[in-house]
Design an enzyme around this catalytic site. Structure first.
Site, mmCIF file in Angstrom:
data_model
loop_
_atom_site.group_PDB
_atom_site.id
_atom_site.type_symbol
_atom_site.label_atom_id
_atom_site.label_comp_id
_atom_site.label_asym_id
_atom_site.label_seq_id
_atom_site.Cartn_x
_atom_site.Cartn_y
_atom_site.Cartn_z
ATOM 1 C CG HIS A 61 -2.060 -0.763 0.584
ATOM 2 N ND1 HIS A 61 -2.216 -2.297 0.905
ATOM 3 C CD2 HIS A 61 -3.152 -0.499 -0.238
ATOM 4 C CE1 HIS A 61 -3.586 -2.871 0.225
ATOM 5 N NE2 HIS A 61 -3.909 -1.772 -0.542
ATOM 6 N NE ARG A 87 -6.362 0.655 -2.722
ATOM 7 C CZ ARG A 87 -5.451 0.746 -3.715
ATOM 8 N NH1 ARG A 87 -5.421 1.849 -4.256
ATOM 9 N NH2 ARG A 87 -5.381 -0.339 -4.618
ATOM 10 N NE ARG A 102 -11.303 -1.140 -1.348
ATOM 11 C CZ ARG A 102 -10.000 -1.552 -1.601
ATOM 12 N NH1 ARG A 102 -9.701 -2.290 -2.371
ATOM 13 N NH2 ARG A 102 -9.000 -1.115 -0.835
ATOM 14 C CD GLU A 119 -10.110 -7.460 -3.104
ATOM 15 O OE1 GLU A 119 -9.010 -7.305 -3.484
ATOM 16 O OE2 GLU A 119 -10.881 -7.114 -2.400
ATOM 17 C CG ASN A 145 -3.263 -4.281 -6.348
ATOM 18 O OD1 ASN A 145 -2.697 -4.521 -7.403
ATOM 19 N ND2 ASN A 145 -3.364 -3.232 -5.821
ATOM 20 C CG ASP A 146 -5.593 -8.194 -2.430
ATOM 21 O OD1 ASP A 146 -4.475 -8.802 -1.637
ATOM 22 O OD2 ASP A 146 -6.231 -7.397 -1.975
ATOM 23 C CB CYS A 169 -9.922 -0.917 -9.332
ATOM 24 S SG CYS A 169 -10.106 -2.233 -8.276
HETATM 25 C C1 PEP Z 1 -6.657 -5.086 -5.252
HETATM 26 O O1 PEP Z 1 -6.567 -5.849 -4.522
HETATM 27 O O2 PEP Z 1 -6.209 -5.154 -6.388
HETATM 28 C C2 PEP Z 1 -7.088 -3.516 -4.860
HETATM 29 C C3 PEP Z 1 -7.147 -2.928 -5.697
HETATM 30 O O3 PEP Z 1 -7.239 -3.608 -3.571
HETATM 31 P P1 PEP Z 1 -6.034 -3.202 -2.376
HETATM 32 O O4 PEP Z 1 -4.742 -3.211 -3.305
HETATM 33 O O5 PEP Z 1 -6.556 -1.935 -1.945
HETATM 34 O O6 PEP Z 1 -6.053 -4.307 -1.742
HETATM 35 MG MG MG Z 2 -7.379 -5.768 -2.692
#
Ligand code: PEP
Ligand code: MG
Length: 766
Positions: free
Chosen positions: A374, A481, A517, A615, A638-639, A686
């Protein structure tokens, strides 16, 4: 041997200089296994040789002189095989090479073990005996264990030496290892946020590490003495007050006895006098304290008394308290930040980043983290060039050094040469030119040459991001976020506070859409006022799992979002970390309950659009049942990648496995897009993949409906889309899906971009 292993590791970690580290290892290993000789050879990338760096038992005047290239000698055979070699008579082996200058003739028994770090052989640790004997299995495994644990200590000492050499070139006349003198070898990390930073390092010691405190020469001895004495006095008073408080709270005297031990240590002449002596010899207070505490720890660890061994932790704790106190007395490093500062730290928090937002620093370099941590996401949103996961970063030693950080390649140059500064200054001016050119696209659509439009939205989470999003041509906020406003507070924000935050976001973007979100804490996003302690936080209580368990927190947030949308009607609500239909149904039920409640209270609210993040991989196989419940999907790559590849997105050790272009990831994303389209629902990406130009070519080929990118990447992604045809992207995707690994795919896509003159999207410069 086990006891000596712990001692050796502890001693080595508190030794600063590479030559001392190596000398200590050979001495201690030789003593522990009662060998007749112990030596270390390190690989020198400059002259491609293994060089004898330290020895006990062989002729040590030859240190730095004995060199062996691959293909010669037993030592290099160990490195070639990356496997230990244990021989009762080394001299009979065809690869044995006798160095008479080492007086090696009398040695027969030989065991050599590779010293490896991240699959790279750094060197070889050798033990020898005069007798013709095989070393026992115990000894071999002892040496393997030592070598494995010492690899990172050697890497760190090498990095420290390199930096020392750069800042005090004259002091370093006795260096014997030319790789260290390879002045402009960059430290390697992972690209965190694109861009190049040229400036001065400001070190932030977020996690206390006694060994990380450097030595610094001082001018004003009296002032340093004063800093030390003041810190000591404050800690002494604090300990006294705490012990008194605990006693009056009724804690048994024996439990409070530890504080008496602390007080004795704080008042002991050895602690005070030794530190003062070191200050008077010219070291700053923190460095002098480190030396004294390290000496105490060494003394205690040498005593084979479990009680005294236990006290090592207390000594460290006390050292930490005194050091923290000194930091408070000194100016906070954050106050020294200016536009040419490059923050160097283990890690930094969202709160620190929020403070930095107003200063416009040049860059960030972190020891921990990866591209999708993050902190990297925030840095990208703020347009700060960032390098993460620089494992060999000697943080405190870098304070004040000139530095170049390349957020594209992950390279960090310390005290860069004139040529490197010149080269990077040129690249920085090219970057500025490119950004200015790209701004001309602000009002143009993200449309392919053959007329397919991909709306581009921005990811955000900090209020200041709104203006920048508009300036960069965002067609809305594709992911807000909400956890960031929660992270920078000292308690959960209430309904009104949240309403005000969301209102600012929606009002500034209306009538463009805003995707808010719901709270996604857990994983690496922790609230200090709501700590979640788990062994596997990314697989644990995260996102929707927390908010469904706390409807009071969830409903407050949902109400605030709905109230804030009044008059703007651009609200989209997105649920994170959904892994099954029940969680989604439950979330929607709570949303409906909030809506009904607000309508009954007289609020004129409209129903928001509802979306779900894809995700958690289980959702890939549930699109048909999920789709009728929602208005849109948003892929959180990302996840999704972290869970598909079983690789912690923050762990620098396994960052090389976190690969968005892995064929498995691409096939999964293609399936998600195809399935949502079958259900006639729009789908966006996203996650950070939407900000990666190479991946975007493929997403375009998969017919993604929209993208939500980091604000600063948005103009570049638009430039990319405007230079491709949809047909071309589809053909490239088809070709990519026949390839076997990310490396091949990346190579092909980079060549495509360079051919089109779009290389500036993925590297520094035009
Ligand atoms: C993701 O997981 O791609 C996402 C956008 O959420 P975060 O990065 O906040 O976990
Ligand atoms: Mg995520």
């Amino acid at each position: 041997m086990l006891g000596s292993l712990q001692h050796i590791v502890q001693e080595v970690n508190s030794t600063k200089n590479l030559n001392q580290v190596l000398a200590l290892i050979v001495q201690r290993v030789k003593e522990s296994i009662t060998a007749d000789a112990c030596s270390i050879y390190l690989y020198d990338k400059n002259d491609l040789n293994f060089t004898l760096m330290a020895t006990q038992g062989l002729n040590n005047t030859q240190v730095g002189q004995i060199k062996m290239g691959y293909g010669t000698g037993l030592v290099t055979l160990v490195a070639e095989q990356t496997d230990p070699i244990n021989l009762s008579d080394a001299q009979e082996h065809p690869r044995f090479k006798l160095f008479t200058t080492l007086n090696e003739e009398r040695f027969h028994g030989f065991v050599g073990v590779p010293i490896s770090h991240h699959r790279e052989v750094l060197g070889v640790l050798v033990a020898q005996s005069e007798a013709s004997i095989h070393f026992s299995q115990d000894v071999v495994y002892f040496i393997i264990t030592i070598a494995a644990q010492l690899a990172s200590a050697i890497i760190n000492a090498q990095a420290r030496n390199q930096i020392e050499a750069l800042s005090h070139p004259k002091k370093n006349l006795t260096r014997k290892y030319s790789a260290i003198s390879q002045k402009h070898r960059p430290l390697m990390g992972q690209p965190g946020a694109p861009g190049v930073a040229l400036g001065k390092a400001i070190s932030i010691n977020s996690s206390f590490d006694l060994n990380a405190i450097p030595d610094k020469s001082i001018e004003n001895i009296a002032q340093e003495e004063e800093i030390f004495r003041c810190a000591l006095e404050v800690v002494r008073k604090d300990v006294k007050a705490l012990s008194f408080q605990l006693l009056s709270d009724g804690l048994p005297t024996e439990d409070v006895a530890i504080f008496d031990a602390y007080l004795l240590m704080l008042e002991s002449n050895t602690l005070i006098d030794n530190t003062i002596e070191r200050i008077q010899a010219g070291n700053w207070a923190a460095g002098a304290l480190r030396e004294t505490i390290t000496e105490h720890i060494k003394l205690f660890s040498e005593m084979d008394n479990p009680y005294l061994q236990e006290r090592i932790k207390d000594i460290k704790d006390l050292g930490q308290c005194i050091y923290n106190q000194m930091l408070d007395i000194n100016e906070s490093p954050l106050q020294k930040l200016s536009h040419d500062s490059i923050i160097v730290a283990d890690d930094i928090s969202a709160t620190v980043l929020a403070d930095i937002e107003k200063i416009h620093i040049a860059g960030i370099v972190l020891k921990n983290g990866s591209r999708t941590s993050h902190v990297a996401i925030l840095a990208r949103a703020m347009g700060i060039p960032t390098v993460v996961g620089v494992s060999e970063l000697p943080i405190m030693q870098l304070d004040g050094s000139a530095m170049v950080a390349d957020g594209y390649s992950g390279k960090v140059y310390i005290s860069p040469s004139k040529n490197i500064i010149k080269e990077y200054s040129h690249l920085i001016s090219q970057e500025k030119e490119l950004s200015a050119q790209l701004l001309e696209l602000t009002d143009k659509p993200a449309m392919t040459i053959d007329g397919v439009t991909i709306p581009l939205y921005a990811n955000s989470g900090l209020i200041a991001g709104m203006t920048v999003s508009q300036e960069n041509g965002a067609e809305g906020i594709g992911l807000y976020r909400t956890e960031y406003p929660f992270m920078i507070r000292q308690r959960f924000p209430g309904e009104q506070e949240q309403t005000a935050t969301y209102q600012t976001v929606m009002a500034s973007m209306a009538p463009k859409p805003v995707v808010l979100r719901t709270l996604d804490i857990g994983g690496d996003k922790s609230l200090n006022y709501f700590p979640i302690k788990e062994d596997n936080p990314f697989l644990g209580w995260r996102g929707i799992r927390v908010t469904l368990d706390h409807p009071e927190i969830f409903m407050t947030q949902l109400r605030a979002m709905l109230i804030a949308s009044i008059g703007h009607n651009n609200l989209h609500i997105l649920f994170p970390m959904i892994s099954n239909v029940d969680e989604l149904e439950e979330s929607i039920k709570l949303l409906r309950r909030s809506q009904i409640g607000l309508l009954a209270e007289g609020y004129k609210i409209n129903a928001p659009k509802i979306g779900v993040m894809v995700e958690v991989p289980s959702l890939i196989f549930q699109m048909r049942t999920i789709a009728p419940l929602v208005d849109f999907f948003s892929i959180g790559t990302n996840d999704l990648i972290q869970y598909l590849m079983a690789v912690d997105r923050n762990n620098a050790n396994v960052a090389y496995l976190y690969e968005s272009l892995n064929p498995a990831v691409l096939i999964a994303i293609k399936k998600i897009i195809d399935d949502t389209h079958k259900e006639n629902k729009p789908v966006s990406v996203c996650g950070e993949m939407a900000s990666d130009p190479l991946a975007v070519i493929l997403l375009l080929g998969m017919s993604i409906d929209s993208l939500s990118t980091s604000v600063t990447s948005l103009p570049k992604i638009k430039w990319l889309i405007r230079n491709f045809t949809h047909q071309e992207a589809k053909e490239l995707l088809a070709e990519v899906l026949t390839m076997k690994n990310a490396h091949e795919i990346k190579k092909m896509l980079i060549a495509q971009l360079e051919n089109k003159g779009l290389g500036g999207l993925i590297r520094a410069g035009h």
